[in-house]
Design an enzyme around this catalytic site. Structure first.
Site, PDB file in Angstrom:
ATOM      1  N   LEU A 219       0.814  -1.222   0.000  1.00 45.46           N
ATOM      2  CA  LEU A 219       0.000   0.000   0.000  1.00 45.46           C
ATOM      3  C   LEU A 219       0.842   1.265   0.000  1.00 45.46           C
ATOM      4  CD1 LEU A 219      -2.755  -1.097   2.564  1.00 45.46           C
ATOM      5  CD2 LEU A 219      -2.745  -1.366   0.085  1.00 45.46           C
ATOM      6  N   HIS A 220       1.995   1.210  -0.633  1.00 41.08           N
ATOM      7  CA  HIS A 220       2.862   2.379  -0.736  1.00 41.08           C
ATOM      8  C   HIS A 220       2.927   2.831  -2.191  1.00 41.08           C
ATOM      9  CE1 HIS A 220       5.124   1.044   3.162  1.00 41.08           C
ATOM     10  NE2 HIS A 220       3.926   1.540   3.403  1.00 41.08           N
TER      11      HIS A 220
END
Length: 283
Positions: A219-220
């Protein structure tokens, strides 16, 4: 705002009612790591009116609103899972920045049914240890596009994970590296067995299959509004959206590439720098 071809194909007419713009000096959409820092710096001027918007429902956990509630949350595995050991490594040969980030914790996530990524929200009640590896500096690029002119329709998201041979090779090497790490004498004597992906998973093909089946995204996300000096970049060097006056992007989406680590600190730095740019341009 988006690719012209996709907008034209969907006959997408965009208009915005800007009544709120007359009430505020700055409207910030997104109260994440960058947005909070940006809002905090701009609101230091008492003469400025700031509106900070965030989507999503309310969190009804009463501890969040208590000054001392954070202490209980941190001690609860259900709210804040702690990794006691962390590190960075370079795998796959060659020189360059780290491309593997490691986390070690004195617990294990509950095992899935082996057909879905490990459920990160559930902790197994059995005692154990987990070494979690996260690949950095990947080459595969995903995409996100609007589905229709209806804003309630979910977007079309294609993660496109492990699409290149290099990324696949690093996925296999990451498993091998973690196993070598766990086989060192000080740690090996505490390990009874490997639960995931399991001792029977030894061939490159089996490891890559396990990686694809059980891994998930960190989720980056970065790079969707790339900053640059060329015409194809979304924002310029001062974070201004090209072709749109009064609009800037200030989060990790402006990064031209990936960073070798978590994106929280870079996002905060981007918000801090964006405040400098906005203040300078308003003088």
């Amino acid at each position: 705002m988006g690719p012209e071809r996709a907008l034209v194909r969907l006959a997408f007419d965009v208009w915005i009612w800007c009544g709120m713009a007359q009430q505020y000096d700055y409207i910030i959409v997104g109260a994440g790591s960058a947005g909070c820092v940006l809002a905090g710096r701009l609101s230091a001027d008492p003469a400025k009116q700031i509106l900070l918007l965030e989507c999503g429902g309310k969190n009804h956990d009463f501890l969040i609103g208590m000054p001392k509630g954070i202490g209980k949350l941190v001690r609860s595995p259900a709210h804040c899972l702690t990794y006691e050991v962390g590190g960075f490594a370079r795998i796959g040969g060659g020189e360059g920045p780290p491309n593997l980030q490691l986390y070690l914790g004195g617990y294990v996530f509950a095992l899935s049914d082996d057909s879905f990524p490990v459920p990160l929200a559930d902790v197994d009640r059995r005692p154990g240890m987990m070494i979690y590896g996260q690949l950095l500096q990947l080459e595969s690029e995903g995409s996100i596009h609007i589905r229709s002119a209806d804003p309630s329709d979910p977007p079309v998201i294609d993660p496109n994970w492990l699409a290149t041979e290099n990324d696949q090779r690093l996925a296999i090497e990451a498993i091998r590296y973690i196993r070598r790490y766990a086989s060192q004498p000080p740690l090996r004597r505490h390990i009874v067995e490997e639960l995931l992906p399991g001792g029977e998973c030894q061939s490159d093909e089996a490891m890559l299959l396990a990686f694809r089946r059980l891994a998930t995204c960190g989720l980056h996300g970065t790079g969707t509004c790339r900053m640059g000096s060329d015409e194809r970049s979304v924002v310029d060097e001062r974070l201004r959206v090209r072709g749109v006056s009064g609009l800037r992007v200030a989060d990790c989406s402006v990064m031209p590439g990936l960073v070798s680590g978590n994106t929280n600190a870079p996002a905060m730095a981007t918000g801090y720098r964006a405040a400098d740019l906005i203040i300078d341009d308003s003088r």
